[in-house]
Design an enzyme around this catalytic site. Structure first.
Site, PDB file in Angstrom:
ATOM      1  CG  HIS A   1      26.157  66.263  97.092  1.00  0.00           C
ATOM      2  ND1 HIS A   1      27.146  67.400  97.712  1.00  0.00           N
ATOM      3  CD2 HIS A   1      26.153  65.392  98.298  1.00  0.00           C
ATOM      4  CE1 HIS A   1      27.312  67.166  98.958  1.00  0.00           C
ATOM      5  NE2 HIS A   1      26.616  65.855  99.233  1.00  0.00           N
TER       6      HIS A   1
ATOM      7  CB  CYS B   1      23.441  64.412 101.141  1.00  0.00           C
ATOM      8  SG  CYS B   1      25.067  64.068 101.398  1.00  0.00           S
TER       9      CYS B   1
END
Lengths: 354, 354
Positions: free
Chosen positions: B255, B131
C-alpha cells in the site's frame, strides 16, 4: 473582426497529444481554412487524416509558420522555446501545451472555464497549464468564487500517457512481461531525463518530472505555482495555500486526484458543493456512493469533461472537504484545453499578434 | 511465567493472510510446540508446510481450540465473531486480524511499535488494526510523541491483495484480457458484497469496502477511528483530527499513502523528522530524491518494515509536512503485525485468559 477561416499549424502532431490536437481541432468550432501538420524530420512525409482529407506531415522550421494564423504546439519545451518566437515574428498566435512559457508574467496561463479574460493581454503566446493543474482548476474555481478557498492539499494518481507515447507502451510491455513471469525492463519511467528507471506496471512511482532542491518534484512545483497564477492572477486571493504530492500509477489514460480543501465559509455543505458543481462549466458530478457511482479513469477516458465525486465534509474542520477528481489527461489536460483556448481566441477575435 | 512452548492455531490458514501467518510464525521468536492449521470444510485435508514439517488443514470448529494457547485469526469478521469467543472460553488468547472486535472498548487495538502497553488489559482477544492504518501509525507515532500531532490528511493507494486472493487473481486476469484487447470481466472488485463490479486493471477505484451514510467508505472510517483509538487511547491527545480518502490501485502488493500532517511544533524541520524516523522501530527512511530513492510497492513487497520518503515541508504552513509511506499490506499490514503482537504477548507473559 474575426477571420472567416484560419490557417492552423500543429507542432508535434505525431505525439500522444499532437494526434489529439488534430482530432479536437477537427471537432471544434474553429473555422479551419488549412491545417499544417508539423513535426521533427523523423516524421516528415507521414500522412494523417483531417476531416477526411489526407494531410502530409512537414518538418517544423521557422519558415513553416509563414502565413499561419494559429499554432497549437506540443513538441516539447525546447522546441517551443526555439520555434514559437519565430511563429509570433511571422504573425501567428501560439497556444503552447509545454511548460516553456507558463510562468512568464507576460504569458497568459489559461483554463477557459476559469480565466478566459487573461487572453486579452496575450502578446502572441498563450500557455496551456499542466494536465494535473487544469482538472483541479475546473473542479475548484466554482467553489473558490462562491465560498472562498484558503487551502488545497492534493495527492495525484497520474496516468502514464502523460509521460508520452513511449512511456505508455513501456507500461503495456512491462505488464505483459510480468504476466509472463519475466523481469520487467524499464528504460523511460519515471522520467526519461533522470539516470534511474523503475518498473511502472503493478507499481507506484512518487516521482513525476525531476526533483527540485526543496524535495518537491517539478510536477508538484507546477501544480502549486500554476494554481496560484491561474486562480490568483487578479490578486484577489493571495492567501491561497497549495501543496501537492504527485504519484505516477499504472493507468493508461485519466488522472485521478484526491483533493482536500479548506473553504473560507465554514457553513458550506456537501449539498451546496454538489449543486454548484452540477451547474459548473466542464464539470460532471458523479457522486452517488449508494449506487457505487464515482469518477474512474476508464470511464473518463476519451471525454472532455472533468468528473467530480466522493464529495465529503471533514467533520472535524468546518468548511473542509475531500473530493475525488478524474479527467482525461490528454484531452482536458492537454489537447482539448488547447483547442478550447483557440476557440475562445477566435470568439474574442484575438487571433492576431498585437 | 511464560510457557516453554505454545500450541498455536491459525484460523483461515489457506487465505492470502493465513499463508503468511504460518510463514511469519515459523520465522518468529515464539516457541511453537504445535501448530494447528484451521480453515473452512472446503480446505480441510490440504497439506501445508511449517518449519519443514507437513501439517494438515482441519475444519475450524469450537472444539478445535481445546488445548490451544494462542489463536491467530484471519478468516473474515463473521468467522471471528462466531469462533473466537469459543476459543477464549477454552482458554486460548486470540489475535484477530479482522475488523470484528477492533472498536470494542474492551479489546486492545495494537501496533507493537506504538501501544504495546495496551496488551496488558486484554480479556482474551486482541485486535490487529486495518492494514492501511498500521503503516500510518508506525510512520507517525514517533512524530506525534516528539512534536505533537494536530491533523492527518491521508490519501491511500491500496494494493489489490488487500481484497483477498481471488481479487488479486482478478487483477492479473483483467490485465491479460486488456493486453489481449478483450473486454475485462469484473466479478469481485471493488468489493464482493456490493452489487456493482468494475475493472481494476489500468484503472482506479475510489471505493474500498462499503459506503457509510456520510459518504465515507468503511475503509476511510476505519482509518479515522482506528487511528484515534491507537494514538489517543491514553487520552493525552484527543485534539488529533484525521480525515482519509481510500483508493484501490492496480498494484498487487504494497500500500502507498500520501500523508499530510500538521505538527504542534511549528519549528520542526525536515531534517529533524528524517533523523527521528531513521531511529524509529519498524521504519526505514528512503528519502534521497537527488538519487531517485523513495518508497515503492515493488521494493517494499516481502519486507516487514514501513518505508518512508518524500518528506517535504509545506512552506506556507509552519509545522506541516507531506510524507509518502509504503509497506507490505499482507505483512506489516496483517500477518507480521499479528505475529508481532503474539511475540509481545509471549514476552510480557500475557498468553493466558485472565
Amino acid at each position: 473582426m474575426a477571420k472567416d477561416a484560419y490557417t492552423v499549424a500543429i507542432l508535434g502532431v505525431t505525439g500522444a497529444v499532437g494526434t489529439r490536437l488534430l482530432e479536437q481541432l477537427a471537432q471544434s468550432k474553429i473555422p479551419v481554412e488549412k491545417v499544417i501538420p508539423l513535426a521533427s524530420s523523423r516524421s516528415a512525409g507521414k500522412t494523417l487524416q483531417f476531416k477526411g482529407q489526407a494531410v502530409t506531415v512537414q518538418e517544423a522550421k521557422p519558415e513553416s509558420f509563414t502565413g499561419v494564423d494559429l499554432v497549437l504546439a506540443s513538441a516539447g519545451g525546447g522546441v517551443s522555446k526555439r520555434l514559437l518566437p519565430e511563429a509570433v515574428k511571422r504573425g501567428a498566435v501560439c497556444v503552447d501545451n509545454t511548460s516553456a512559457f507558463r510562468m512568464d508574467p507576460e504569458v497568459p496561463l489559461v483554463v477557459p472555464e476559469v480565466n478566459p479574460e487573461q487572453l486579452q493581454k496575450h502578446q502572441g503566446i498563450i500557455a496551456n497549464p499542466n494536465c494535473s493543474t487544469i482538472q483541479m482548476m475546473v473542479a475548484l474555481e466554482p467553489l473558490r468564487r462562491r465560498f472562498g478557498l484558503e487551502q488545497i492539499v492534493v495527492s495525484t494518481y497520474q496516468a502514464v500517457s502523460g509521460a508520452g507515447q513511449s512511456a505508455w507502451q513501456e507500461l503495456l510491455d512491462q505488464a505483459q512481461q510480468h504476466l509472463n513471469q519475466e523481469t520487467m525492463t524499464a528504460k523511460i519511467l519515471p522520467t526519461k531525463g533522470d539516470p534511474k528507471h523503475y518498473p511502472m506496471a503493478f507499481n507506484l512511482l512518487p516521482q513525476i518530472d525531476v526533483f527540485e532542491e526543496d524535495g518537491y518534484s517539478h510536477e508538484e512545483w507546477k501544480m502549486i505555482h500554476e494554481t496560484k497564477k491561474i486562480m490568483c492572477n487578479d490578486m484577489d486571493d493571495l492567501s491561497l495555500k497549495v501543496t501537492a504530492t504527485c504519484v505516477r500509477v499504472p493507468v493508461e489514460l485519466g488522472h485521478g486526484e484526491s483533493i482536500y480543501i479548506q473553504l473560507a465559509d465554514p457553513t458550506t455543505t456537501v449539498e451546496q458543493i454538489r449543486d454548484l458543481l452540477a451547474q459548473a462549466p466542464g464539470v460532471v458530478v458523479q457522486d452517488q456512493p449508494e449506487e457505487q457511482i464515482y469518477p474512474q479513469p476508464l470511464t473518463a477516458a476519451g471525454k472532455r469533461e472533468t468528473f467530480v465525486g466522493r464529495i465529503r465534509a471533514d467533520a472535524e474542520n468546518p468548511g473542509a472537504f475531500n473530493l475525488w477528481v478524474v479527467s482525461d489527461n490528454l484531452l482536458k489536460g492537454a489537447a482539448w484545453n488547447t483547442v478550447q483556448i483557440a476557440e475562445e481566441l477566435a470568439r474574442q477575435d484575438l487571433v492576431r499578434v498585437p
